[in-house]
Design an enzyme around this catalytic site. Structure first.
Site, PDB file in Angstrom:
ATOM      1  N   SER A 123       0.777  -1.277   0.054  1.00  0.00           N
ATOM      2  CA  SER A 123      -0.179  -0.139  -0.268  1.00  0.00           C
ATOM      3  C   SER A 123       0.839   1.441  -0.280  1.00  0.00           C
ATOM      4  O   SER A 123       0.515   2.591  -0.358  1.00  0.00           O
ATOM      5  CB  SER A 123      -0.831   0.179   1.423  1.00  0.00           C
ATOM      6  OG  SER A 123      -2.069  -0.784   1.340  1.00  0.00           O
ATOM      7  N   LYS A 126       0.606   3.710  -2.910  1.00  0.00           N
ATOM      8  CA  LYS A 126      -0.642   5.060  -2.228  1.00  0.00           C
ATOM      9  C   LYS A 126      -0.202   6.160  -3.351  1.00  0.00           C
ATOM     10  O   LYS A 126      -0.962   7.101  -2.925  1.00  0.00           O
ATOM     11  CB  LYS A 126      -2.025   4.215  -1.715  1.00  0.00           C
ATOM     12  CG  LYS A 126      -2.293   3.075  -2.066  1.00  0.00           C
ATOM     13  CD  LYS A 126      -3.720   2.979  -0.416  1.00  0.00           C
ATOM     14  CE  LYS A 126      -4.401   2.168  -0.550  1.00  0.00           C
ATOM     15  NZ  LYS A 126      -4.020   0.408  -0.470  1.00  0.00           N
ATOM     16  N   SER A 180      -5.943   3.455   4.630  1.00  0.00           N
ATOM     17  CA  SER A 180      -5.703   2.366   3.110  1.00  0.00           C
ATOM     18  C   SER A 180      -6.465   1.821   2.537  1.00  0.00           C
ATOM     19  O   SER A 180      -6.780   0.758   2.176  1.00  0.00           O
ATOM     20  CB  SER A 180      -4.922   1.398   3.342  1.00  0.00           C
ATOM     21  OG  SER A 180      -3.143   1.069   2.317  1.00  0.00           O
TER      22      SER A 180
END
Length: 419
Positions: A123, A126, A180
Site C-alpha cells: 500500500s 498509494k 488504506s
C-alpha cells in the site's frame, strides 16, 4: 559520434553476456545527471535484526537489473549492501530487506541498504497515486462510487465506501491515506484517469514515476494490491514521498488523526469515524506522516517522515517483518539514526523531477529511450577515451551483435511492462 556509439554497443554486449564492463574515463551527459555525493564507505552487509520465519507466496522474478537505473542518485547507491557516509555510527539493525534515509529539503541521501533493489510495494504505492492525482482532482467535488470501484480483493483493506454512495473527494483521500482503502484507490485512479478510467489512472501513475526519476517503479494496480510486474525500490519511494510532502494538502492529510465518513441514507448506511493507522504520528516527536503497507507477498512496507532541528528526513523500507519491531518502529529507529548524522553527511542524492527525462532527451537518437512509459535500458554515450581500453575482439563482437542487442533490450523492456 560513431566511436561513442561503437563503445556503447560493446558495453551492452558484454553486460548482456555477463562480462564486467570497463570503467569510463569521464562521466557521460546522462551519468552526470545522476551522480551523487562521494564520501561513502565501501558497501558492507546490511545490519539485519533476526525475524521469525513466515510462509509467503513465491517472490516474483524482478526485471533484469539495469546498471544505469541502479546508479540513479550516485554510483555509491548501486549496491545490494549497506552504504553509509564514512565515519558515522552504524545504523540500527532492522528486518527490512531494503531501506533508505534522505533529506526531504536538500535531497541528500544519508544512507541505505540495497536502495535500488527491487521490492514489492503493497500500500505504500498509494503515495504514487497521491503524487499523481492530488494536483488533478478538486477536493470539494462530490463523486459517486461505482460497482467497479468496489472490485477489490476480498479481505483486503477498505475504508467502507459503498457503491452508489456520494462523497467529497477530500473524504476519499482521507479514506485512502488514513485507512488504506483499496476501493478509494480505485475511485481516485478512475477519476484522474480520463476517458480510460482506472487504466488511464494507472498509466498516469507510471508516467509520473518516470517524471520523478523513479525508473524502477512500475504500477499495475492503483492500490498496491499485488500485480504481475509491479515493483519499486527504496530509492524510488523516497523520490515519490518527496513529491508528496512538497504538497501542503498531502501534509495536512498525512497528519489527520481522525475523520468521519458520512452516512449514505439512500444506501441505508450510517456514518462512522476512521483513524490514521500510521502510529508514527502519535508516537514520534516531529512526525510528518507517511504510509504503511502489507501484503503476504510484499510483507511490511513503510514510508515515514519527521522534522527535527530544522531538518526534514524521510525513511522508506521494503520487505520488513513486524517482529521484533513493527514497520513504523523500524522507520523511527532509522530516522533517529539519520538525525544523529552531521548535516553534510551524504552518499548520494535524490534526483529532481524531470531531471532524468531532460538528460535522456539529449542522448544520441540511436541510444534514446523507446518512447514507451518506462525508459529503455540503453546506456548514454561513452567517452572516446574508453575505446582504447577494450580488446579488439570484444569490439568486433559488439559490432556484429548490434541488432541482437537491440532486440534483446526491446524484449526485456516489454517483460518489465507486462501487467
Amino acid at each position: 559520434m560513431k566511436v561513442r556509439l561503437l563503445a556503447a554497443t560493446a558495453t551492452a554486449v558484454l553486460l548482456a553476456a555477463g562480462a564486467p564492463a570497463p570503467v569510463a574515463a569521464a562521466p557521460t551527459a546522462r551519468t552526470a545527471a545522476v551522480t551523487g555525493v562521494s564520501g561513502a564507505v565501501p558497501p558492507a552487509p546490511c545490519p539485519k535484526a533476526p525475524a521469525p520465519a513466515v510462509s509467503r507466496p513465491p517472490r516474483p522474478s524482478p526485471p533484469p537489473a539495469v546498471p544505469e537505473e541502479r546508479a540513479v542518485g550516485g554510483p555509491a547507491l548501486a549496491t545490494a549492501g549497506l552504504v553509509v557516509p564514512a565515519g558515522v555510527p552504524r545504523p540500527p539493525a532492522v528486518t527490512a530487506t531494503s531501506w533508505l534515509v534522505a533529506d526531504l529539503d536538500t535531497g541528500q541521501v544519508l544512507g541505505g541498504c540495497g536502495p535500488h533493489e527491487y521490492g514489492t510495494p503493497a500500500s505504500v504505492q498509494k503515495l504514487l497515486l497521491a503524487a499523481t492525482m492530488l494536483p488533478r482532482l478538486d477536493p470539494k467535488q462530490v463523486v459517486t462510487v461505482t460497482d467497479g470501484d468496489m472490485d477489490i480483493e476480498p479481505g483486503s483493506s477498505a475504508v467502507g465506501l459503498v457503491a452508489g454512495g456520494r462523497y467529497r473527494i477530500e473524504t476519499v483521500w482521507l479514506g485512502l491515506l488514513l485507512q488504506s482503502g483499496n476501493e478509494a484507490a480505485n475511485l481516485l485512479a478512475r477519476l484522474g484517469g480520463g476517458p480510460d478510467g482506472m487504466a488511464g489512472g494507472v498509466r498516469a501513475m507510471n508516467e509520473e514515476a518516470h517524471r520523478l526519476g523513479a525508473l524502477q517503479t512500475h504500477a499495475v494496480t492503483p492500490s498496491g494490491l499485488d500485480g504481475k510486474g509491479q515493483f519499486t525500490s527504496a530509492y524510488d519511494l523516497a523520490l515519490i514521498a518527496r513529491a508528496c510532502f512538497a504538497d501542503p494538502t498531502f501534509r495536512r492529510y498525512a497528519l489527520t488523526e481522525t475523520h468521519r465518513i458520512p452516512a449514505q441514507p439512500a444506501q441505508r448506511t450510517k456514518g462512522f469515524e476512521i483513524q490514521n493507522e500510521n502510529q508514527l504520528i502519535y508516537r514520534y516527536p516531529g512526525a510528518l506522516g507517511g504510509k504503511t503497507g502489507f501484503t503476504d507477498l510484499a510483507r511490511h512496507t513503510y514510508v515515514g517522515a519527521a522534522h527535527r532541528g530544522g531538518r526534514r528526513l524521510v525513511v522508506t523500507l521494503l520487505g520488513a517483518e513486524p517482529r521484533p519491531a513493527r514497520g513504523w518502529e523500524q522507520g523511527a529507529a532509522l530516522l533517529d539514526w539519520g538525525f544523529s548524522l552531521p548535516r553534510d553527511s551524504a552518499v548520494g542524492r535524490l534526483v529532481e523531477p524531470g531531471e532524468l527525462a531532460a538528460s535522456a532527451a539529449a542522448t544520441p537518437p540511436a541510444l534514446a529511450a523507446t518512447g514507451e512509459p518506462r525508459p529503455a535500458a540503453a546506456s548514454g554515450p561513452l567517452e572516446d577515451g574508453l575505446l582504447g581500453r577494450w580488446p579488439a575482439a570484444a569490439l568486433a563482437v559488439a559490432v556484429l551483435g548490434l541488432a541482437a542487442v537491440a532486440l534483446l533490450r526491446r524484449r526485456r523492456a516489454g517483460r518489465r511492462r507486462t501487467p
